[in-house]
Motif scaffolding. Structure first.
Motif, PDB file in Angstrom:
ATOM      1  N   GLU A  29       0.828  -1.199   0.000  1.00 51.07           N
ATOM      2  CA  GLU A  29       0.000   0.000   0.000  1.00 51.07           C
ATOM      3  C   GLU A  29       0.870   1.260   0.000  1.00 51.07           C
ATOM      4  O   GLU A  29       0.596   2.211  -0.712  1.00 51.07           O
ATOM      5  CB  GLU A  29      -0.913  -0.010   1.221  1.00 51.07           C
ATOM      6  N   TYR A  30       1.916   1.252   0.821  1.00 46.98           N
ATOM      7  CA  TYR A  30       2.879   2.353   0.874  1.00 46.98           C
ATOM      8  C   TYR A  30       4.275   1.746   0.862  1.00 46.98           C
ATOM      9  O   TYR A  30       4.520   0.757   1.539  1.00 46.98           O
ATOM     10  CB  TYR A  30       2.725   3.178   2.161  1.00 46.98           C
ATOM     11  N   GLU A  49       7.996  -2.102   2.322  1.00 46.72           N
ATOM     12  CA  GLU A  49       6.660  -1.603   2.635  1.00 46.72           C
ATOM     13  C   GLU A  49       6.698  -0.739   3.877  1.00 46.72           C
ATOM     14  O   GLU A  49       7.351  -1.057   4.860  1.00 46.72           O
ATOM     15  CB  GLU A  49       5.691  -2.764   2.846  1.00 46.72           C
ATOM     16  N   LYS A  63      -4.160  -7.967   3.473  1.00 45.23           N
ATOM     17  CA  LYS A  63      -4.805  -8.229   2.176  1.00 45.23           C
ATOM     18  C   LYS A  63      -4.517  -9.639   1.727  1.00 45.23           C
ATOM     19  O   LYS A  63      -3.517 -10.193   1.928  1.00 45.23           O
ATOM     20  CB  LYS A  63      -4.267  -7.248   1.127  1.00 45.23           C
TER      21      LYS A  63
END
Length: 63
Positions: A29-30, A49, A63
């Motif tokens: 995500e980041y 990450e 996820k």
């Protein structure tokens, strides 16, 4: 001296690298995806990450 006309993007080796970079980039995500290159060849792909926390919702969903 010979003149090479091979398109690097069409070579199966480069397609594998592209696929791995897309997989790594879409799985976080980041963060960032880095490629290490030696002698004009990608030899290592690193995916780092970053986890952002929210004080109101400190439980991170996997996820």
């Amino acid at each position: 001296m010979t003149n090479r006309t091979i398109q690097k993007n069409s070579h199966p080796f480069y397609q594998d690298i592209q696929q791995e970079n897309v997989r790594a980039a879409t799985s976080i995500e980041y963060g960032c995806v880095e490629n290490m290159i030696h002698d004009s060849q990608v030899v290592h792909t690193k995916c780092r990450e970053r986890i952002r926390t929210n004080y109101t919702n400190s439980i991170r969903t996997i996820k």
